[in-house]
Scaffold this motif. Sequence first.
Motif, PDB file in Angstrom:
ATOM      1  N   ARG A   1      40.224 -39.302  76.175  1.00  0.00           N
ATOM      2  CA  ARG A   1      38.836 -39.368  76.664  1.00  0.00           C
ATOM      3  C   ARG A   1      37.919 -40.137  75.732  1.00  0.00           C
ATOM      4  NH1 ARG A   1      35.838 -33.787  77.013  1.00  0.00           N
ATOM      5  NH2 ARG A   1      34.071 -35.172  77.320  1.00  0.00           N
ATOM      6  N   GLU A   2      38.343 -40.288  74.487  1.00  0.00           N
ATOM      7  CA  GLU A   2      37.527 -41.047  73.537  1.00  0.00           C
ATOM      8  C   GLU A   2      37.741 -42.547  73.707  1.00  0.00           C
ATOM      9  OE1 GLU A   2      38.060 -39.188  69.596  1.00  0.00           O
ATOM     10  OE2 GLU A   2      38.572 -37.379  70.739  1.00  0.00           O
ATOM     11  N   LEU A   3      38.692 -42.914  74.545  1.00  0.00           N
ATOM     12  CA  LEU A   3      39.051 -44.319  74.724  1.00  0.00           C
ATOM     13  C   LEU A   3      38.629 -44.872  76.073  1.00  0.00           C
ATOM     14  CD1 LEU A   3      42.585 -43.818  73.237  1.00  0.00           C
ATOM     15  CD2 LEU A   3      40.773 -45.156  72.165  1.00  0.00           C
ATOM     16  N   MET A   4      38.352 -44.006  77.020  1.00  0.00           N
ATOM     17  CA  MET A   4      38.048 -44.503  78.367  1.00  0.00           C
ATOM     18  C   MET A   4      37.319 -43.434  79.170  1.00  0.00           C
ATOM     19  SD  MET A   4      41.960 -44.450  79.820  1.00  0.00           S
ATOM     20  CE  MET A   4      42.660 -45.070  78.286  1.00  0.00           C
ATOM     21  N   PRO A   5      36.702 -43.852  80.278  1.00  0.00           N
ATOM     22  CA  PRO A   5      36.020 -42.879  81.132  1.00  0.00           C
ATOM     23  C   PRO A   5      36.998 -41.876  81.732  1.00  0.00           C
ATOM     24  CG  PRO A   5      35.326 -45.126  81.664  1.00  0.00           C
ATOM     25  CD  PRO A   5      36.511 -45.239  80.739  1.00  0.00           C
TER      26      PRO A   5
END
Lengths: 438, 438
Positions: B75-79
């Motif tokens: 979740r820290e990398l993409m929606p």
Amino acid sequence: MLTLKTRISLLLLIGLLLYGFAWATPSAPLSAEDSDPRKLGWMTGSPPAADKLVMQPDSNFFSFPKLRWTVCHIRELMPTKQVSRGIGPVIPLPYKYDAGIDILSFLPLGASEPMTWAESLAENYTDGMLIIHKGKIVYERYFGCLNEDGKHAAMSMTKSMTGLLAEILVVEGVLDEQAKAASIVPELASSAFGSATVRQVMDMTTALDYSEDYADPQADIWAYSKAANPLPKPLGYSGPNGYFEYLQTVKQQGEHGEKFGYKTINTDALGWIISRITGKNLAELFSERIWSHLGAEQDAYLTVDAKGTAFAGGGLSAGLRDLGRIGLLLLNDGVINGTRLFPKEVVTRIRAGGDKNAFAKAGYKTLPGGSYRSMWWVFHNQHGSYAARGVHGQTIYIDPTAEMVIVRFASYPSAKNAKIDPTSLPAYQAVAEYLLKK
Amino acid sequence: MLTLKTRISLLLLIGLLLYGFAWATPSAPLSAEDSDPRKLGWMTGSPPAADKLVMQPDSNFFSFPKLRWTVCHIRELMPTKQVSRGIGPVIPLPYKYDAGIDILSFLPLGASEPMTWAESLAENYTDGMLIIHKGKIVYERYFGCLNEDGKHAAMSMTKSMTGLLAEILVVEGVLDEQAKAASIVPELASSAFGSATVRQVMDMTTALDYSEDYADPQADIWAYSKAANPLPKPLGYSGPNGYFEYLQTVKQQGEHGEKFGYKTINTDALGWIISRITGKNLAELFSERIWSHLGAEQDAYLTVDAKGTAFAGGGLSAGLRDLGRIGLLLLNDGVINGTRLFPKEVVTRIRAGGDKNAFAKAGYKTLPGGSYRSMWWVFHNQHGSYAARGVHGQTIYIDPTAEMVIVRFASYPSAKNAKIDPTSLPAYQAVAEYLLKK
């Protein structure tokens, strides 16, 4: 002529920054009822039709009325970091509904006609309204995109959470409020922040050569936006990457400590200071010190930049009742569910407020006699009220005299709280006086 | 020569797709201990140093050893879109630790030397291991990036969740498994899916002109990756946007129903079918029908494309014990915490398995005599075991005879389960036989 990528970046970051946008409001925006995101059907369908899409870069997702969908769906638009509630039990808040609140009447600031509390909800494009009195929920409503298990953008209320953490560290002796920021974060040495004290950063009395005038395409906010954007940088971009790199570029203008200047970058500098001093990123720190001890119903989350740095100045999304728990924690001087999370002095120091003279120079017409302390707004009214506030109508309003906490999520068309305060602050006062008589 | 933007897209989507990557594994990858993300220090520091950053587009975040950090931080990398646990109480799983499991010995497939269960954990780069026997946790371990309140990428185990939802709808009579996909989603009419039955999509016996050969720069997987990428499309991109648009472009090759072909796009087609028929996106549907009734400890989440469509084929992240609850739900034929969530027939149909002949044609050497049904792998062994499986070692392994559920999260350097099965499947069988004697 901006490139598509640049335009995308700017649009996305309008969302990311979540504050202070001098909104190009049409003369008569859709009413709360007519702009209800469920009525407008944003993002419904498999897939949503082109005219129902909010997510695409050309849709300006943070503009009204799409804003009314976006405020509940930030994580679907960008990377985020969890603020864990832990895995312990939910500790429910007790209820004692009060039917008398909806019919309370108050006189909006500058108005000649009174308004009822119920009327004020739609007037302010309220998405969620919670009133807690003596530890019990007396009023709770959900509108628009929000429901009781949803989360809503807290916007600049995030600042107050960052400020609370900093104040805790100060009282615990971990953070020296008189230290120069550069002594804690050496990378800030040649920036305006370097020579400011931690206290000046906490109270936003730093003197920064920084403009948040969105009408000016040369304003610093645009460079900040580009730096903070978690999406891959456009080809040829050579500016700072992330909050921390940007902060190092900010120059000083004037003398620190003389004037309150509401600039979000102060909070991001404070986020850096407390992350450096604790060795933890803000999401972890907030969970460890606060969120995991609330008996919260939901995790919260923070948006991040492309280096995973949480947006200390505006990135929080959370549930309505969980922010009610934050309000209760402050109202009860650091105690929640019978557990003390931090010394009473933390709240005492926040409630004492900041430099009123420095604040007065900033000219907030709806907040006469107020001040700003540790990223909290202090009204200095007879009830000793203070608040976390965010654009588009977000607030955690704490009235110690009335033993009352109000939490409001909203998606008011304009970002200017000066437009929302007239139908809000007198309403809160009316509820407080009503509850005082109970 | 690929543009930077294209390369960024490809790299990000390697992560997004989370499956089947024919990994360029070095001859001797770092051991589990030496590749521990805490030891390597990924994303530590404020901000992380350049050589500790995992998030930037040029860092190939889904490659080993960075993979070992990424699997807990999608979740820290993409929606992403929340799969809500609701706000009800957590229902804890009881414990009855069994110290005998670690010293169990088994013979890996094709090996001449036995291995202990404890040794197999590091051998398989295990991040989390949970064993439930007769409703009680008998074994639980966390390694690498994972802890008990963290979440881990489920990768293709997501398919089994989508398949479970579809099977529920079939048994309830809401979804006709013999209907042609085009009769439910007319947009699929001119694609390969249009003439396939829902059951063929559910069992991946569709005949698709689609290659997942990552070594081939012309493979369809790359076009799929670009379409699914939630980031703004590169300048000049004119291909499909999102899972649903891509699926419409897939052409038929051969006859449906003859051969099992493990292609993730089947699951995304199934996701479309059940979203259309229920009027809900997958994250909402999964929460409403399953996740909010588990007494789960944590929310889960799904990655989304640029139209908010959840990645039905691989986008789930969840907590270890919560996937244990999913395993218990299946083991108990649709009942959890005393509540029936769906008819027993749902599990009966999954356990019965799919077409063995069609499966045999696909040549899975570690799964002789197996089949694939409703996105679950059925071993057809004496214990009637079946499993959700995802690359890099993810599994929910259900053994009805032993009344056992095993959940493993892992970040094995290679994506090929054929490399992981030899030290996994015999180990699971050994634990099952041990527990049967308890």
